[in-house]
Design a protein around this motif. Sequence first.
Motif, PDB file in Angstrom:
ATOM      1  N   CYS A 192      32.135  26.064  35.451  1.00  0.00           N
ATOM      2  CA  CYS A 192      33.401  26.097  34.460  1.00  0.00           C
ATOM      3  C   CYS A 192      33.463  24.842  33.663  1.00  0.00           C
ATOM      4  O   CYS A 192      33.233  25.057  32.461  1.00  0.00           O
ATOM      5  CB  CYS A 192      34.729  26.147  35.328  1.00  0.00           C
ATOM      6  SG  CYS A 192      34.730  27.667  36.417  1.00  0.00           S
ATOM      7  N   ILE A 193      33.460  23.650  34.392  1.00  0.00           N
ATOM      8  CA  ILE A 193      33.633  22.490  33.430  1.00  0.00           C
ATOM      9  C   ILE A 193      32.594  21.505  34.175  1.00  0.00           C
ATOM     10  O   ILE A 193      32.528  21.200  35.102  1.00  0.00           O
ATOM     11  CB  ILE A 193      35.171  21.719  33.610  1.00  0.00           C
ATOM     12  CG1 ILE A 193      36.320  22.908  33.398  1.00  0.00           C
ATOM     13  CG2 ILE A 193      35.225  20.654  32.714  1.00  0.00           C
ATOM     14  CD1 ILE A 193      37.385  22.325  33.814  1.00  0.00           C
ATOM     15  N   TYR A 194      31.774  20.940  32.839  1.00  0.00           N
ATOM     16  CA  TYR A 194      31.084  19.577  33.051  1.00  0.00           C
ATOM     17  C   TYR A 194      31.479  18.785  32.235  1.00  0.00           C
ATOM     18  O   TYR A 194      31.451  18.627  31.036  1.00  0.00           O
ATOM     19  CB  TYR A 194      29.606  20.081  32.879  1.00  0.00           C
ATOM     20  CG  TYR A 194      28.783  18.712  33.062  1.00  0.00           C
ATOM     21  CD1 TYR A 194      28.159  19.017  34.223  1.00  0.00           C
ATOM     22  CD2 TYR A 194      28.201  18.005  32.024  1.00  0.00           C
ATOM     23  CE1 TYR A 194      27.008  17.922  34.597  1.00  0.00           C
ATOM     24  CE2 TYR A 194      27.135  17.380  32.432  1.00  0.00           C
ATOM     25  CZ  TYR A 194      26.632  17.081  33.453  1.00  0.00           C
ATOM     26  OH  TYR A 194      25.766  16.107  33.992  1.00  0.00           O
ATOM     27  N   TRP A 195      31.763  17.455  32.820  1.00  0.00           N
ATOM     28  CA  TRP A 195      32.318  16.277  32.183  1.00  0.00           C
ATOM     29  C   TRP A 195      31.119  15.222  32.304  1.00  0.00           C
ATOM     30  O   TRP A 195      30.771  14.954  33.552  1.00  0.00           O
ATOM     31  CB  TRP A 195      33.459  15.583  32.641  1.00  0.00           C
ATOM     32  CG  TRP A 195      34.853  16.238  31.959  1.00  0.00           C
ATOM     33  CD1 TRP A 195      34.750  16.207  30.677  1.00  0.00           C
ATOM     34  CD2 TRP A 195      35.778  16.700  32.622  1.00  0.00           C
ATOM     35  NE1 TRP A 195      36.230  16.833  30.348  1.00  0.00           N
ATOM     36  CE2 TRP A 195      36.864  17.031  31.604  1.00  0.00           C
ATOM     37  CE3 TRP A 195      36.157  17.109  34.197  1.00  0.00           C
ATOM     38  CZ2 TRP A 195      37.881  17.744  31.909  1.00  0.00           C
ATOM     39  CZ3 TRP A 195      37.280  17.696  34.309  1.00  0.00           C
ATOM     40  CH2 TRP A 195      38.290  18.103  32.939  1.00  0.00           C
ATOM     41  N   LYS A 196      30.404  14.544  31.425  1.00  0.00           N
ATOM     42  CA  LYS A 196      29.463  13.650  31.586  1.00  0.00           C
ATOM     43  C   LYS A 196      30.127  12.317  31.376  1.00  0.00           C
ATOM     44  O   LYS A 196      29.658  11.212  31.930  1.00  0.00           O
ATOM     45  CB  LYS A 196      28.474  13.933  30.123  1.00  0.00           C
ATOM     46  CG  LYS A 196      27.500  12.999  30.577  1.00  0.00           C
ATOM     47  CD  LYS A 196      25.950  13.262  29.563  1.00  0.00           C
ATOM     48  CE  LYS A 196      25.057  12.467  29.770  1.00  0.00           C
ATOM     49  NZ  LYS A 196      23.846  12.902  28.945  1.00  0.00           N
ATOM     50  N   ASN A 197      31.131  12.039  30.769  1.00  0.00           N
ATOM     51  CA  ASN A 197      31.777  10.758  30.829  1.00  0.00           C
ATOM     52  C   ASN A 197      33.249  10.692  30.651  1.00  0.00           C
ATOM     53  O   ASN A 197      34.067  11.753  30.407  1.00  0.00           O
ATOM     54  CB  ASN A 197      31.480   9.940  29.262  1.00  0.00           C
ATOM     55  CG  ASN A 197      29.925   9.699  29.345  1.00  0.00           C
ATOM     56  OD1 ASN A 197      29.428   8.749  30.209  1.00  0.00           O
ATOM     57  ND2 ASN A 197      29.382  10.286  28.640  1.00  0.00           N
ATOM     58  N   GLY A 198      34.010   9.652  30.858  1.00  0.00           N
ATOM     59  CA  GLY A 198      35.295   9.317  30.637  1.00  0.00           C
ATOM     60  C   GLY A 198      36.333   9.415  31.842  1.00  0.00           C
ATOM     61  O   GLY A 198      35.837  10.070  32.903  1.00  0.00           O
TER      62      GLY A 198
END
Length: 160
Positions: A43-49
């Motif tokens: 669904c969701i892939y976050w690399k930063n933050g």
Amino acid sequence: MISNCTFVGNSTSAFGGAVYGTKSTTIVDCSFVTNLSSSTASCIYWKNGTNLVDRCSFLGNVASATDSGSGCVVFSQLGKNMAARQVVRNSLFAGNMSVKKGASVASCSGDTGCTPSMQEFLFENCTFAQNRVDFKSTQYGAIRCTGDYVICATNCLFYG
């Protein structure tokens, strides 16, 4: 901000079957249903933050890679030596499947050589139901984190 959206039947051979983010993001009142990643993060892939998921549902999503195959929401490389807070609240994770690692939520900082400093994962008022990992391992059906984290689950239900 992403709000009031429905993501159904999306797929990728890479990261993030529905959303791939490289900056801080808020996702509110969204549904993620039967999305597929043949790698990581159906669904969701976050690399930063620093990221927030609120009032969302994740139903029947699959991450199918046998070498990684982490969950439907993956936080990865969240900033070397940078404090960050990941908040998931008022959300439902049900019937999700990963071939190898955390079927619902996974963090892969330790796998990617990142050295986080005081990463926080806050889970509030969430339900994790009938999520599973289908691999010959003892990996985690609900939440999997590698690296140095503070993890807090408040008023959450885990079953199945």
